[in-house]
Design a protein around this motif. Structure first.
Motif, short mmCIF file in Angstrom:
data_model
loop_
_atom_site.label_atom_id
_atom_site.label_comp_id
_atom_site.label_asym_id
_atom_site.label_seq_id
_atom_site.Cartn_x
_atom_site.Cartn_y
_atom_site.Cartn_z
N ALA A 62 -60.31 43.54 40.88
CA ALA A 62 -59.84 44.80 41.39
C ALA A 62 -61.06 45.55 41.93
O ALA A 62 -61.26 46.09 43.12
N LEU A 63 -62.03 45.43 41.07
CA LEU A 63 -63.33 46.24 41.34
C LEU A 63 -64.21 45.35 42.54
O LEU A 63 -64.64 46.14 43.61
N THR A 64 -64.18 44.17 42.57
CA THR A 64 -64.61 43.41 43.59
C THR A 64 -64.11 43.60 44.95
O THR A 64 -64.85 43.70 45.86
N CYS A 65 -62.75 43.67 44.79
CA CYS A 65 -61.91 43.80 46.20
C CYS A 65 -62.20 45.17 46.68
O CYS A 65 -62.50 45.24 47.91
N GLY A 66 -62.27 46.04 45.69
CA GLY A 66 -62.42 47.47 46.36
C GLY A 66 -63.90 47.78 46.80
O GLY A 66 -63.98 48.37 47.99
N ALA A 67 -64.95 47.06 46.27
CA ALA A 67 -66.02 47.22 46.65
C ALA A 67 -66.45 46.40 48.23
O ALA A 67 -67.41 46.71 48.93
N VAL B 229 -59.03 51.14 39.05
CA VAL B 229 -60.54 50.21 39.33
C VAL B 229 -60.61 49.87 40.53
O VAL B 229 -61.96 49.78 41.25
N PHE B 230 -59.71 49.61 41.47
CA PHE B 230 -59.72 49.21 43.02
C PHE B 230 -60.30 50.35 43.75
O PHE B 230 -61.15 50.20 44.55
N GLY B 231 -59.76 51.63 43.30
CA GLY B 231 -60.15 52.88 44.00
C GLY B 231 -61.45 53.30 43.71
O GLY B 231 -62.13 54.13 44.51
N ALA B 232 -62.14 53.16 42.42
CA ALA B 232 -63.64 53.44 42.01
C ALA B 232 -64.72 53.14 43.21
O ALA B 232 -65.36 54.20 43.65
N PRO B 233 -64.85 51.98 43.87
CA PRO B 233 -65.67 51.82 44.76
C PRO B 233 -65.57 52.54 45.80
O PRO B 233 -66.25 53.22 46.69
N TYR B 234 -64.28 53.17 46.31
CA TYR B 234 -63.88 53.95 47.34
C TYR B 234 -64.52 55.22 47.22
O TYR B 234 -65.30 55.86 48.16
N MET B 235 -64.32 55.93 45.93
CA MET B 235 -64.74 57.13 45.63
C MET B 235 -66.36 57.38 45.70
O MET B 235 -67.16 58.13 46.44
N THR B 236 -67.09 56.15 45.08
CA THR B 236 -68.44 56.11 45.35
C THR B 236 -68.97 55.96 46.66
O THR B 236 -69.77 56.61 47.34
N PHE B 237 -68.27 55.08 47.51
CA PHE B 237 -68.70 54.86 48.88
C PHE B 237 -68.40 56.06 49.80
O PHE B 237 -69.26 56.33 50.72
N ASP B 238 -67.23 56.48 49.55
CA ASP B 238 -66.93 57.94 50.38
C ASP B 238 -68.12 59.06 50.40
O ASP B 238 -68.23 59.80 51.20
N LEU B 239 -68.71 58.95 48.94
CA LEU B 239 -69.77 59.97 49.04
C LEU B 239 -70.78 59.79 49.98
O LEU B 239 -71.29 60.63 50.69
N TYR B 240 -71.00 58.40 50.13
CA TYR B 240 -72.29 58.01 50.95
C TYR B 240 -71.67 58.32 52.38
O TYR B 240 -72.41 58.77 53.24
#
Length: 264
Positions: free
Chosen positions: A5-10, A79-90
């Motif tokens: 899920a983390l990889t997919c979100g990333a 877990v899937f949404g965690a990369p979104y929150m990180t990337f959305d800051l960027y």
């Protein structure tokens, strides 16, 4: 499943952002990089908000027991949404950088971004550093129903994103924008504010406790956590109402001016 899920979100969220940006630049060569970045960030935000709402609705409808029933989507989507929150800051910073027409990235541009959007940045950081660890590690498998309700708070996000895209396209004085504004207010108030008394009411109904006595049957940290989450939602809703009032008065003034011109 968590790593998948983390990889997919990333992959999915940055991939969508850069794909949208490239497509928009090809679709309209007159668009600046700032336009493409801003709209791309909003489109990705709308997609994430829609997915979160669907996931939350599935969880809420599946949990009969609000405390003990569990659903695999809770941990998977967190877990899937965690990369979104990180990337959305960027992505938010990149949008700010281009609109400020800065010549290069520097500590000054970062500080200006943090000063301008400090509340949104704090919101993202809190979700990553507080909400995610609690959801994944400290709940002891309890309360999936309530996590599903928190997912549903994202229901207003696509309408907020559409509103900002319409403004970006110069369509802020159209009937579509006004209709979308009403939907923003309705969905925000329902899913980000009323959802809290709904959760307390649902808990009270299951255990036979009147709504006004439910807070006294919950641990102090649960009530404090809800207050901390609810407070910025109320603040943002007040800002949305003020903005809607300004747009309404501006539209009314423009309409009255046009009517005077016809009569003259």
């Amino acid at each position: 499943m968590s790593f998948s899920a983390l990889t997919c979100g990333a992959v999915v969220f940055p991939g969508m952002f850069f794909s949208f940006r490239a497509f928009l630049r090809r679709l309209s060569p007159k668009w600046t990089e700032a336009d493409a970045v801003c709209v791309s960030e909003r489109l990705v935000s709308a997609v994430h908000g829609s997915l979160a709402t669907v996931a939350g609705a599935v969880v809420v409808m599946s949990c009969r027991d609000v405390m003990n029933d569990s659903h695999w989507l809770v941990n998977a989507f967190t877990v899937f949404g965690a990369p979104y929150m990180t990337f959305d800051l960027y992505a938010m910073y990149l949008s700010h950088f281009h609109f400020q027409k800065s010549s290069r990235h520097s500590l000054q541009t970062i500080r200006a971004f943090l000063h301008k959007d400090w509340m949104l940045v704090l919101h993202h950081v809190a979700l990553l550093s507080v909400f995610m660890p609690i959801t994944l590690f400290f709940r002891r498998g309890l309360g999936d129903f309530f996590i599903g309700c928190f997912f549903i708070t994202e229901f207003s996000t696509p309408f907020i994103a559409v509103g900002k895209i319409l403004i970006q396209l110069g369509l802020d004085d159209t009937r579509l924008h006004r209709l979308n504004g009403l939907l923003v207010l309705l969905t925000f108030f329902t899913c980000r504010i009323l959802v809290f008394p709904f959760m307390y009411w649902t808990y009270g109904r299951q255990f036979g406790i009147p709504l006004n006595k439910v807070p006294f049957h919950l641990p102090l940290h649960c009530n404090l956590g809800n207050v901390v989450i609810l407070a910025p939602q109320i603040y943002w809703f007040i800002l949305l109402v003020k903005k809607a009032k300004r747009l309404y008065l501006r539209h009314k003034k423009t309409k009255e001016g046009k009517e005077r011109q016809r009569t003259d």
